[in-house]
Design a protein around this motif. Structure first.
Motif, mmCIF file in Angstrom:
data_model
loop_
_atom_site.group_PDB
_atom_site.id
_atom_site.type_symbol
_atom_site.label_atom_id
_atom_site.label_comp_id
_atom_site.label_asym_id
_atom_site.label_seq_id
_atom_site.Cartn_x
_atom_site.Cartn_y
_atom_site.Cartn_z
ATOM 1 N N VAL A 52 3.907 12.364 3.580
ATOM 2 C CA VAL A 52 2.815 11.641 4.238
ATOM 3 C C VAL A 52 2.816 11.938 5.743
ATOM 4 O O VAL A 52 3.792 11.651 6.428
ATOM 5 C CB VAL A 52 2.965 10.116 4.033
ATOM 6 N N ILE A 83 -9.563 -2.455 2.422
ATOM 7 C CA ILE A 83 -9.234 -2.555 1.006
ATOM 8 C C ILE A 83 -9.222 -4.038 0.652
ATOM 9 O O ILE A 83 -9.246 -4.885 1.547
ATOM 10 C CB ILE A 83 -7.866 -1.893 0.671
ATOM 11 N N ILE A 143 1.590 18.742 -4.737
ATOM 12 C CA ILE A 143 1.495 17.315 -4.438
ATOM 13 C C ILE A 143 0.086 17.055 -3.921
ATOM 14 O O ILE A 143 -0.364 17.715 -2.991
ATOM 15 C CB ILE A 143 2.520 16.930 -3.349
ATOM 16 N N GLU A 151 -1.588 9.341 8.379
ATOM 17 C CA GLU A 151 -2.022 8.632 7.167
ATOM 18 C C GLU A 151 -1.416 7.231 7.072
ATOM 19 O O GLU A 151 -2.029 6.324 6.521
ATOM 20 C CB GLU A 151 -1.696 9.450 5.911
ATOM 21 N N ALA A 195 4.977 10.446 -1.171
ATOM 22 C CA ALA A 195 5.790 11.340 -0.344
ATOM 23 C C ALA A 195 4.915 12.336 0.415
ATOM 24 O O ALA A 195 3.717 12.433 0.160
ATOM 25 C CB ALA A 195 6.782 12.079 -1.227
ATOM 26 N N ILE A 227 -5.949 1.696 -1.539
ATOM 27 C CA ILE A 227 -5.994 2.859 -0.656
ATOM 28 C C ILE A 227 -6.155 4.158 -1.464
ATOM 29 O O ILE A 227 -6.619 5.169 -0.956
ATOM 30 C CB ILE A 227 -4.725 2.884 0.241
ATOM 31 N N ASP A 228 -5.794 4.124 -2.740
ATOM 32 C CA ASP A 228 -5.859 5.349 -3.540
ATOM 33 C C ASP A 228 -6.805 5.196 -4.735
ATOM 34 O O ASP A 228 -6.586 5.764 -5.785
ATOM 35 C CB ASP A 228 -4.456 5.743 -4.026
ATOM 36 N N TYR A 230 -5.160 18.814 -0.566
ATOM 37 C CA TYR A 230 -6.164 17.815 -0.208
ATOM 38 C C TYR A 230 -7.467 18.213 -0.881
ATOM 39 O O TYR A 230 -7.847 19.377 -0.848
ATOM 40 C CB TYR A 230 -6.382 17.777 1.298
ATOM 41 N N SER A 276 -11.376 8.469 7.608
ATOM 42 C CA SER A 276 -10.875 9.246 6.472
ATOM 43 C C SER A 276 -10.713 8.397 5.210
ATOM 44 O O SER A 276 -10.390 8.915 4.157
ATOM 45 C CB SER A 276 -9.531 9.887 6.829
ATOM 46 N N ARG A 319 -2.710 14.885 -1.988
ATOM 47 C CA ARG A 319 -2.806 13.835 -0.981
ATOM 48 C C ARG A 319 -4.263 13.579 -0.655
ATOM 49 O O ARG A 319 -5.148 14.295 -1.095
ATOM 50 C CB ARG A 319 -2.051 14.239 0.294
ATOM 51 N N VAL A 353 0.883 -1.166 0.000
ATOM 52 C CA VAL A 353 0.000 0.000 0.000
ATOM 53 C C VAL A 353 0.926 1.222 0.000
ATOM 54 O O VAL A 353 1.528 1.558 1.014
ATOM 55 C CB VAL A 353 -0.924 -0.010 1.234
ATOM 56 N N PHE A 354 1.044 1.830 -1.181
ATOM 57 C CA PHE A 354 2.070 2.860 -1.362
ATOM 58 C C PHE A 354 1.463 4.244 -1.182
ATOM 59 O O PHE A 354 0.505 4.606 -1.870
ATOM 60 C CB PHE A 354 2.674 2.718 -2.762
ATOM 61 N N LEU A 355 2.007 5.007 -0.268
ATOM 62 C CA LEU A 355 1.412 6.317 0.044
ATOM 63 C C LEU A 355 2.156 7.482 -0.601
ATOM 64 O O LEU A 355 1.698 8.625 -0.529
ATOM 65 C CB LEU A 355 1.361 6.515 1.566
#
Lengths: 158, 482
Positions: free
Chosen positions: A61, B131, B280, A65, A59, B188-189, B389, B84, B282, A55-57
């Motif tokens: 972070v 997930i 970036i 999270e 940079a 997760i994404d 965000y 979240s 998130r 599960v790659f988050l």
């Protein structure tokens, strides 16, 4: 995030090593205000290749999270990368936060350029282990080392 | 004439509109106070009688499309794991399907949470969590807890696919109506709402519109498509306006703000990509179509909440720009208290019109800030970076205003200015310089009902009926309930 064939095969082997048959899951990312993503990307592919679900988050972070992602994915381990010397600030209460979130059983790994002071590795390692990390790696550590350690820690290899 | 009838069984009004698709125009519109509490048919018959004045056709034979938010709308409880992550994904899925969220619960459902859940009397429950290949324990625990709870509400299971079927079995064995769907948070994404939306639409028709008597009444019409929740129709309109019909240009990113007495709803059709360089992103990925409902912001029942959130002084300043000098903070509080006690209050005189517009502008400001994303500066080892965000709505081309205070008030444009960014709040990623349109005749639901089958006609009708605030040539007279 399609796994290549070799990874599929590996994941079968790694998963088969566990009583539940479940593929081991790791949460991985670069913590804090740190935009370095190359190191954690390299680790991502190496761990996937080794059969882990990653599960790659990415940079930048926040610690929270990592914890949320680990809960949602029932992660076996959280791998934290910190490359900008601010590890102390970002990681000081990471272990406590994980415990509070019910993740006390999750292995915590940390690696990178953790401090800006001239490095005295044993002190640095002791410092971060004190923050709750099970394994702490200096710069230049090979991905294989962490993979082999994690397999050992999760009882996936002798 | 190529006629199409659109009916909205709303919570306060039953609305009808008759369109001529060949000429892309509105033939007639009619409103009647909702009669859902007594007999929903009464309101419908009255609407049809009024529309009949505009046509010689038999309206029961004209192809009809229906949406409904009556009898509480589609009341949903969503259950997830991390607030979240899977819980947020579940909320977005439900809101995007047009539901009213009456409860949102994360982690393992405790006894006290279960009693709140039951007290919320949901029409439908969305059970998520984990997930794919992730957490199994929580969703299994929650499926067992819901199975034991004596609630008849159907459950859609859309969590970790490794145990989702087990959850469906647990619920089915307990006699519950449970349906399996793809995980809304497979990774997760990644959010996947397509299958959940489809199932919600089906269950809405099968259980909810039937239970509320709407399905039966709609049979009097020549119903050609399944009944959908009204907010889902508005979202379809939002999408059509933004993207345009096939092979035609749309308006670009669109935001719709609907200011009601109790809630303020915001819809956006925008991928929310950063409008500034070096950002970036998130947080959970955003869906192109997004709907948020602010249950604490409304210009009548919740007028006092707006005062608490923004401050009486700020609202007073707004009102005084419209009605110079005369008002102070006490006037704001007194007015807000009065209208919250009397939700049917219609503003009288310039002073009350100014206060109403100031309340609406404040509600819109808070609602759009909650809907849109935010950006913060972080100093990384590689220099300054911006972390975003949520959605960046900076480049939104058009903000469309809906609701009595905007449509009938004198200061609709002033109220809509609440949706536009100001130098004081640069972190909120709200529209920078949109143009405004007002849905003067409450026709967005009708445009949405036509959008999928007749995108060209629906788009052309929209461009005629959605008017800039300054427009003096109204195509249709302001609507007053009969």
């Amino acid at each position: 995030m399609n796994s290549p064939e070799s990874s599929m095969k590996q994941s079968g082997e790694v998963a088969a090593a566990r009583p539940s048959g479940r593929q081991p899951v790791i949460v991985l990312g670069t913590i804090g205000h740190d935009a370095h993503i190359v190191g954690s990307s390299v680790l991502r592919f190496a761990f996937e290749e080794a059969g882990f679900r990653v599960v790659f988050l990415g940079a930048v972070v926040p610690p929270e999270e990592f914890i949320s992602a680990a809960k949602e994915s029932a992660a076996d381990a959280i791998l934290v990368s910190s490359m900008y010397g601010m590890g102390r600030i970002d990681c000081a209460d990471f272990g406590d936060k994980c415990k509070e979130a019910g993740l006390g059983h999750v292995k915590l790994y940390l690696g990178g350029i953790l401090v800006t002071d001239p490095e005295h590795w044993p002190e640095t390692e002791a410092l971060f282990k004190g923050y709750g990390f099970d394994r702490v790696y200096p710069p230049q550590t090979k991905a294989e080392t962490a993979i082999s350690d994690l397999k050992k820690d999760l009882g996936l290899s002798s | 004439m190529d006629l199409a009838l659109a009916i909205d069984f709303g919570s306060t009004f039953t609305k009808g509109s008759l369109f001529d698709l060949a000429q892309q125009r509105v033939v007639g519109i009619a409103y009647q106070p909702s009669t859902v509490e007594s007999d929903v048919a009464i309101g419908l018959h009255a609407v049809l009688a009024r529309l009949k004045q505009h046509t010689s056709h038999d309206l029961t034979r004209v192809p009809a499309r229906v949406c409904s938010s009556a009898a509480g709308g589609l009341r949903m409880v969503v259950v997830g794991l991390v607030p979240s992550l899977s819980l947020e994904a579940a909320q977005r899925a439900a809101l995007g399907a047009g539901a009213k969220i009456v409860g949102a619960f994360g982690h393992k459902l405790s006894r006290s949470v279960l009693s709140s859940l039951a007290a919320a009397r949901p029409d439908l429950i969305l059970l998520a969590g984990g997930i794919d290949g992730g957490d199994e324990e929580t969703i299994l625990h929650n499926a067992r807890a819901l199975a034991e709870l004596g609630l008849a509400s159907p459950v859609i299971v859309a969590g970790n696919q490794f145990v989702a079927e087990d959850c469906v079995s647990i619920l089915s064995r307990a006699g519950r109506n449970a349906t399996l769907a793809a995980n809304i948070l497979p990774e997760i994404d990644r959010i996947e709402v397509g299958e959940v939306h489809q199932l919600i639409r089906e269950l809405f028709v099968k259980h909810i519109t039937q239970a509320k008597g709407i399905e039966r009444v709609a049979q009097e019409l020549n119903l050609v498509t399944p009944i959908i929740p009204t907010p889902a129709a508005v979202l379809r309109a939002c999408q059509l306006l933004a993207e345009g019909p096939p092979k035609r240009a749309g308006l670009g990113d669109v935001v719709i703000v609907d200011v009601g007495g109790a809630t303020t709803d915001v819809h956006s059709a925008s991928n929310g990509a950063p409008t500034r360089p070096g950002v970036i992103r998130r947080g959970l990925p955003e869906l192109f179509l997004k709907r948020t409902v602010e249950g604490d912001l409304g210009v009548r029942i919740n007028a006092m909440t707006i005062v608490e959130r923004i401050g009486a002084d700020a609202i007073c300043d707004f009102a005084n720009t419209l009605h110079p000098g005369g008002l102070n903070a006490d006037d704001v509080r007194a007015y807000a208290e009065r209208v919250s006690d009397d939700p049917n209050h219609v503003p009288r005189g310039a002073q009350e019109a100014a206060l109403d517009a100031a309340l609406a502008r404040s509600a819109i400001r808070i609602a759009i800030q909650r809907h849109a994303g935010s950006v913060k500066e972080v100093y990384t080892g590689a220099g300054l970076a911006l972390v975003q965000y949520g959605k960046d709505l900076g480049d939104v081309s058009t903000v469309i205003g809906v609701g009595g205070v905007i449509a009938y008030g004198e200061h609709g444009e002033f109220a809509l200015q609440g949706a536009v960014s100001t130098p004081e709040a640069p972190v909120a990623l709200i529209p920078n310089g949109p143009k405004f349109l007002i849905d003067q005749s409450y026709l967005l639901y009708g445009i949405g009902l036509l959008a999928e089958e007749f995108p060209d006609a629906a788009f052309d009708i929209a461009s005629k009926v959605l008017l800039p605030p300054s427009s003096s040539s109204q195509l249709l007279p302001p609507v007053t309930p009969a």
